[in-house]
Design an enzyme around this catalytic site. Structure first.
Site, PDB file in Angstrom:
ATOM      1  N   THR A 212       0.822  -1.219   0.000  1.00 23.10           N
ATOM      2  CA  THR A 212       0.000   0.000   0.000  1.00 23.10           C
ATOM      3  C   THR A 212       0.851   1.263   0.000  1.00 23.10           C
ATOM      4  O   THR A 212       1.998   1.245   0.470  1.00 23.10           O
ATOM      5  CB  THR A 212      -0.889  -0.019   1.268  1.00 23.10           C
ATOM      6  OG1 THR A 212      -1.500   1.246   1.439  1.00 23.10           O
ATOM      7  CG2 THR A 212      -0.082  -0.312   2.530  1.00 23.10           C
ATOM      8  N   ASP A 213       0.244   2.357  -0.462  1.00 19.71           N
ATOM      9  CA  ASP A 213       0.946   3.642  -0.393  1.00 19.71           C
ATOM     10  C   ASP A 213       1.044   4.156   1.052  1.00 19.71           C
ATOM     11  O   ASP A 213       1.806   5.091   1.332  1.00 19.71           O
ATOM     12  CB  ASP A 213       0.266   4.689  -1.293  1.00 19.71           C
ATOM     13  CG  ASP A 213      -1.202   4.954  -0.963  1.00 19.71           C
ATOM     14  OD1 ASP A 213      -1.729   4.347  -0.014  1.00 19.71           O
ATOM     15  OD2 ASP A 213      -1.811   5.792  -1.659  1.00 19.71           O
ATOM     16  N   GLU A 214       0.275   3.566   1.965  1.00 19.86           N
ATOM     17  CA  GLU A 214       0.264   4.077   3.350  1.00 19.86           C
ATOM     18  C   GLU A 214       1.607   3.901   4.048  1.00 19.86           C
ATOM     19  O   GLU A 214       1.864   4.530   5.074  1.00 19.86           O
ATOM     20  CB  GLU A 214      -0.850   3.407   4.163  1.00 19.86           C
ATOM     21  CG  GLU A 214      -2.211   3.651   3.550  1.00 19.86           C
ATOM     22  CD  GLU A 214      -3.382   3.407   4.494  1.00 19.86           C
ATOM     23  OE1 GLU A 214      -3.181   3.322   5.710  1.00 19.86           O
ATOM     24  OE2 GLU A 214      -4.505   3.295   3.979  1.00 19.86           O
TER      25      GLU A 214
ATOM     26  N   TYR B  46      -1.694  -0.613  11.097  1.00 21.73           N
ATOM     27  CA  TYR B  46      -1.841  -1.273   9.788  1.00 21.73           C
ATOM     28  C   TYR B  46      -0.657  -0.949   8.889  1.00 21.73           C
ATOM     29  O   TYR B  46       0.012  -1.855   8.369  1.00 21.73           O
ATOM     30  CB  TYR B  46      -3.159  -0.842   9.117  1.00 21.73           C
ATOM     31  CG  TYR B  46      -3.185  -1.148   7.626  1.00 21.73           C
ATOM     32  CD1 TYR B  46      -3.243  -2.458   7.162  1.00 21.73           C
ATOM     33  CD2 TYR B  46      -3.107  -0.116   6.681  1.00 21.73           C
ATOM     34  CE1 TYR B  46      -3.238  -2.738   5.801  1.00 21.73           C
ATOM     35  CE2 TYR B  46      -3.111  -0.389   5.313  1.00 21.73           C
ATOM     36  CZ  TYR B  46      -3.170  -1.706   4.884  1.00 21.73           C
ATOM     37  OH  TYR B  46      -3.154  -1.977   3.535  1.00 21.73           O
TER      38      TYR B  46
ATOM     39  N   LYS C  86       2.343  -3.319   7.348  1.00 15.93           N
ATOM     40  CA  LYS C  86       2.597  -3.485   5.909  1.00 15.93           C
ATOM     41  C   LYS C  86       4.029  -3.055   5.569  1.00 15.93           C
ATOM     42  O   LYS C  86       4.714  -3.707   4.774  1.00 15.93           O
ATOM     43  CB  LYS C  86       1.600  -2.677   5.076  1.00 15.93           C
ATOM     44  CG  LYS C  86       0.167  -3.192   5.091  1.00 15.93           C
ATOM     45  CD  LYS C  86      -0.022  -4.581   4.505  1.00 15.93           C
ATOM     46  CE  LYS C  86       0.190  -4.644   3.004  1.00 15.93           C
ATOM     47  NZ  LYS C  86      -0.173  -5.992   2.469  1.00 15.93           N
TER      48      LYS C  86
HETATM   49  P1  NAD Z   1      -9.484  -7.553   2.448  1.00 16.70           P
HETATM   50  O1  NAD Z   1      -9.461  -7.262   3.914  1.00 16.70           O
HETATM   51  O2  NAD Z   1     -10.724  -7.290   1.667  1.00 16.70           O
HETATM   52  O3  NAD Z   1      -9.079  -9.078   2.186  1.00 16.70           O
HETATM   53  C1  NAD Z   1      -8.083  -9.737   2.888  1.00 16.70           C
HETATM   54  C2  NAD Z   1      -8.222 -11.234   2.637  1.00 16.70           C
HETATM   55  O4  NAD Z   1      -7.142 -11.902   3.324  1.00 16.70           O
HETATM   56  C3  NAD Z   1      -9.527 -11.829   3.178  1.00 16.70           C
HETATM   57  O5  NAD Z   1     -10.070 -12.722   2.231  1.00 16.70           O
HETATM   58  C4  NAD Z   1      -9.088 -12.555   4.429  1.00 16.70           C
HETATM   59  O6  NAD Z   1      -9.902 -13.675   4.757  1.00 16.70           O
HETATM   60  C5  NAD Z   1      -7.677 -12.978   4.068  1.00 16.70           C
HETATM   61  N1  NAD Z   1      -6.824 -13.202   5.254  1.00 16.70           N
HETATM   62  C6  NAD Z   1      -6.679 -12.363   6.307  1.00 16.70           C
HETATM   63  N2  NAD Z   1      -5.851 -12.910   7.217  1.00 16.70           N
HETATM   64  C7  NAD Z   1      -5.447 -14.099   6.695  1.00 16.70           C
HETATM   65  C8  NAD Z   1      -4.580 -15.118   7.150  1.00 16.70           C
HETATM   66  N3  NAD Z   1      -3.949 -15.022   8.334  1.00 16.70           N
HETATM   67  N4  NAD Z   1      -4.387 -16.208   6.375  1.00 16.70           N
HETATM   68  C9  NAD Z   1      -5.026 -16.321   5.167  1.00 16.70           C
HETATM   69  N5  NAD Z   1      -5.877 -15.404   4.706  1.00 16.70           N
HETATM   70  C10 NAD Z   1      -6.069 -14.295   5.445  1.00 16.70           C
HETATM   71  O7  NAD Z   1      -8.249  -6.732   1.856  1.00 16.70           O
HETATM   72  P2  NAD Z   1      -8.094  -6.006   0.455  1.00 16.70           P
HETATM   73  O8  NAD Z   1      -8.639  -4.632   0.568  1.00 16.70           O
HETATM   74  O9  NAD Z   1      -8.549  -6.905  -0.604  1.00 16.70           O
HETATM   75  O10 NAD Z   1      -6.497  -5.876   0.388  1.00 16.70           O
HETATM   76  C11 NAD Z   1      -5.702  -6.925  -0.160  1.00 16.70           C
HETATM   77  C12 NAD Z   1      -4.244  -6.530  -0.077  1.00 16.70           C
HETATM   78  O11 NAD Z   1      -4.034  -5.318  -0.797  1.00 16.70           O
HETATM   79  C13 NAD Z   1      -3.745  -6.270   1.338  1.00 16.70           C
HETATM   80  O12 NAD Z   1      -2.439  -6.778   1.440  1.00 16.70           O
HETATM   81  C14 NAD Z   1      -3.752  -4.748   1.453  1.00 16.70           C
HETATM   82  O13 NAD Z   1      -2.778  -4.312   2.360  1.00 16.70           O
HETATM   83  C15 NAD Z   1      -3.412  -4.347   0.029  1.00 16.70           C
HETATM   84  N6  NAD Z   1      -3.927  -3.036  -0.409  1.00 16.70           N
HETATM   85  C16 NAD Z   1      -5.253  -2.713  -0.253  1.00 16.70           C
HETATM   86  C17 NAD Z   1      -5.725  -1.496  -0.731  1.00 16.70           C
HETATM   87  C18 NAD Z   1      -7.172  -1.112  -0.617  1.00 16.70           C
HETATM   88  O14 NAD Z   1      -7.538   0.006  -0.966  1.00 16.70           O
HETATM   89  N7  NAD Z   1      -8.058  -1.975  -0.169  1.00 16.70           N
HETATM   90  C19 NAD Z   1      -4.844  -0.600  -1.343  1.00 16.70           C
HETATM   91  C20 NAD Z   1      -3.492  -0.966  -1.483  1.00 16.70           C
HETATM   92  C21 NAD Z   1      -3.055  -2.183  -1.027  1.00 16.70           C
HETATM   93  O1  TDX Z   2     -16.684   6.021   7.945  1.00 16.83           O
HETATM   94  C1  TDX Z   2     -15.659   6.518   7.470  1.00 16.83           C
HETATM   95  N1  TDX Z   2     -15.526   7.879   7.412  1.00 16.83           N
HETATM   96  C2  TDX Z   2     -14.419   8.508   6.928  1.00 16.83           C
HETATM   97  O2  TDX Z   2     -14.337   9.744   6.912  1.00 16.83           O
HETATM   98  C3  TDX Z   2     -14.574   5.703   6.960  1.00 16.83           C
HETATM   99  C4  TDX Z   2     -14.668   4.202   6.990  1.00 16.83           C
HETATM  100  C5  TDX Z   2     -13.475   6.358   6.464  1.00 16.83           C
HETATM  101  N2  TDX Z   2     -13.372   7.706   6.463  1.00 16.83           N
HETATM  102  C6  TDX Z   2     -12.167   8.346   5.895  1.00 16.83           C
HETATM  103  C7  TDX Z   2     -10.848   7.838   6.430  1.00 16.83           C
HETATM  104  C8  TDX Z   2      -9.921   7.970   5.244  1.00 16.83           C
HETATM  105  O3  TDX Z   2      -9.401   9.301   5.189  1.00 16.83           O
HETATM  106  O4  TDX Z   2     -12.159   8.012   4.510  1.00 16.83           O
HETATM  107  C9  TDX Z   2     -10.827   7.753   4.026  1.00 16.83           C
HETATM  108  C10 TDX Z   2     -10.757   6.341   3.477  1.00 16.83           C
HETATM  109  O5  TDX Z   2     -10.897   5.454   4.566  1.00 16.83           O
HETATM  110  P1  TDX Z   2     -10.835   3.859   4.363  1.00 16.83           P
HETATM  111  O6  TDX Z   2     -11.829   3.467   3.338  1.00 16.83           O
HETATM  112  O7  TDX Z   2     -10.890   3.232   5.724  1.00 16.83           O
HETATM  113  O8  TDX Z   2      -9.406   3.691   3.680  1.00 16.83           O
HETATM  114  P2  TDX Z   2      -7.918   4.071   4.145  1.00 16.83           P
HETATM  115  O9  TDX Z   2      -7.827   4.218   5.605  1.00 16.83           O
HETATM  116  O10 TDX Z   2      -7.481   5.238   3.306  1.00 16.83           O
HETATM  117  O11 TDX Z   2      -7.123   2.738   3.695  1.00 16.83           O
HETATM  118  C11 TDX Z   2      -7.455   2.043   2.486  1.00 16.83           C
HETATM  119  O12 TDX Z   2      -6.561   2.349   1.439  1.00 16.83           O
HETATM  120  C12 TDX Z   2      -5.242   1.890   1.549  1.00 16.83           C
HETATM  121  C13 TDX Z   2      -7.464   0.539   2.701  1.00 16.83           C
HETATM  122  O13 TDX Z   2      -8.352   0.231   3.774  1.00 16.83           O
HETATM  123  C14 TDX Z   2      -6.080   0.016   2.979  1.00 16.83           C
HETATM  124  O14 TDX Z   2      -6.099  -1.404   3.081  1.00 16.83           O
HETATM  125  C15 TDX Z   2      -5.182   0.414   1.843  1.00 16.83           C
HETATM  126  O15 TDX Z   2      -3.867   0.038   2.119  1.00 16.83           O
END
Ligand code: NAD
Ligand code: TDX
Length: 360
Positions: A136-138, A162, A166
């Site tokens: 992630t960019d975080e 988190y 990562k």
């Molecule tokens: P998600 O939470 O929707 O999915 C995570 C999956 O991993 C789930 O299916 C869960 O059951 C599985 N999991 C969790 N713990 C586990 C374990 N111990 N063993 C096996 N499986 C396990 O997450 P996502 O949003 O799909 O993110 C996927 C990846 O991408 C993550 O590594 C996250 O850091 C990265 N990422 C997410 C975003 C975003 O915006 N969602 C952005 C950049 C990077």
């Molecule tokens: O109820 C809300 N109200 C609100 O203002 C929620 C759930 C979020 N927010 C804000 C927090 C953040 O500034 O919105 C923005 C986005 O929040 P999230 O959807 O929780 O995402 P973020 O915290 O930015 O992280 C996501 O992007 C990077 C993913 O959850 C991560 O897994 C990924 O790495």
């Protein structure tokens, strides 16, 4: 035929990636999806492809060394695409330990098992084996509202448990690359949105609450900025990096689509009203009056923004989906999958595994 081991394939991005890969490669690849099915893992996301002969689901925890070792010993794995993680920042603030366990220890187990399976006695690797770590960019911390960007060279400065977990997992991958010449890449992507996203994350939460006439919680002043990327563009970027990237390199993936949270909410409300039929009763309660400012997230990063220059120059990847189109596709998907949302919000989806796999 190449065999992929995908971790976390029942989650949001993992399931979209698996759909993307079958659309792209059809029967030319085999995918093994290993997922422990936490609250975020949902096999309904994959029900259309569950019966494919070139797809296998294995329920296992990535921190379970023996289970992961067994998968490598029983299958000739060519590609690992490692998504599995605890992914929600707010949960990490409440309960950091599981983030360390899954994200750090789990990544160490994946790296070690892949290395054991792929390394030859002279320290080189079997031909054409590749590991891609999805991050992630975080990890880069927070930017000011000054037009600056995250680059691959930006120093790591994570703030939440988190992002710290990562960042730790990324550093482990880098250590494997440097120490063992392990054939890996890292991708650091911005915020994703699209189908199958769990409604704890901003976009599906706002869509669902607005449709139900519930309050729309905005953290702090609502002016935090995220760079939103449609999930299919991310899936495509991952595949392109794995096939065309230079081994050992990190690639940032981003949407060039920075928006304040409050803007995102306004766009969703406007798009819902545009898309709902004139006689839909829900139109009556969809309004800006639902917006409710609540206490800020602890350590809330102000702004994220990716400059995807390297991936564009070296690999030719660019974001393809404009936000106005991606958000329409996303909302249309949620309209068409009301049962999915009901199952997820009621917890019923967790019975799906028992129904689907009972006795197997
Ligand atoms: P998600 O939470 O929707 O999915 C995570 C999956 O991993 C789930 O299916 C869960 O059951 C599985 N999991 C969790 N713990 C586990 C374990 N111990 N063993 C096996 N499986 C396990 O997450 P996502 O949003 O799909 O993110 C996927 C990846 O991408 C993550 O590594 C996250 O850091 C990265 N990422 C997410 C975003 C975003 O915006 N969602 C952005 C950049 C990077
Ligand atoms: O109820 C809300 N109200 C609100 O203002 C929620 C759930 C979020 N927010 C804000 C927090 C953040 O500034 O919105 C923005 C986005 O929040 P999230 O959807 O929780 O995402 P973020 O915290 O930015 O992280 C996501 O992007 C990077 C993913 O959850 C991560 O897994 C990924 O790495």
């Amino acid at each position: 035929m190449r065999t992929y081991l995908v971790t976390g394939g029942a989650g949001f991005i993992g399931s979209n990636y698996i759909h993307y890969m079958f659309r792209k490669y059809g029967d030319d690849i085999r995918i093994i999806n290993v997922d422990s099915l936490t609250y975020a893992g949902n096999l309904e996301n994959l029900k259309e492809i569950a019966g494919r002969s070139n797809y296998t689901f294995i329920r296992a925890d990535i921190t379970d060394k023996e289970a992961i070792k067994k998968i490598f010993s029983e299958n000739e794995i060519d590609r690992v695409v490692h998504f599995a993680a605890e992914s929600h920042v707010d949960r990490s603030i409440k309960n950091p330990e599981v983030f360390v366990k899954t994200n750090v220890l789990g990544t160490a187990v994946m790296l070690n098992c892949a290395r054991e399976a792929w390394e030859l006695p002279d320290g080189s690797y079997k031909e054409d084996k590749k590991f891609l770590h999805v991050s992630t960019d975080e990890v880069y911390g927070s930017l000011a509202d000054d037009g600056s960007y995250f680059y691959e060279t930006t120093p790591y400065a994570p703030h939440s448990p988190y992002s710290a977990s990562k960042a730790s997992s990324d550093l482990l991958v880098k250590a494997y690359i440097d120490t063992y010449h392990f054939p890996a890449n890292i991708t650091n992507c911005s915020n994703n949105y699209g189908p199958y996203q769990f409604p704890e994350k901003l976009i599906p939460l706002i869509i669902n609450n607005a449709l139900l006439g519930k309050k729309l919680p905005v953290y702090g002043d609502g002016k935090n900025v995220r760079d939103w990327l449609y999930v299919d563009d991310h899936a495509k970027g991952i595949d392109m990096v794995q096939e065309m990237g230079r081994l050992g390199e990190t690639y940032n993936i981003g949407g060039h689509n920075e928006k304040q949270n409050i803007e995102i909410i306004s766009i969703i409300l406007d798009t819902l009203l545009e898309m709902l039929p004139e006689d839909d009763a829900r139109r009556a309660h969809i309004s800006r009056d639902l917006i409710t400012y609540v206490e800020d997230r602890k350590g809330h990063d102000r702004r994220y923004a990716i400059a995807p220059d390297k991936i564009k120059a070296e690999i030719g990847w660019e974001p393809e989906t404009m936000f106005k189109d991606g958000i329409k596709k996303t909302i249309a998907w949620y309209f068409e999958h009301e049962d999915w949302m009901k199952n997820v919000t009621s917890g019923d989806y967790q019975n799906y595994y028992e129904e689907m796999y009972h006795g197997k």
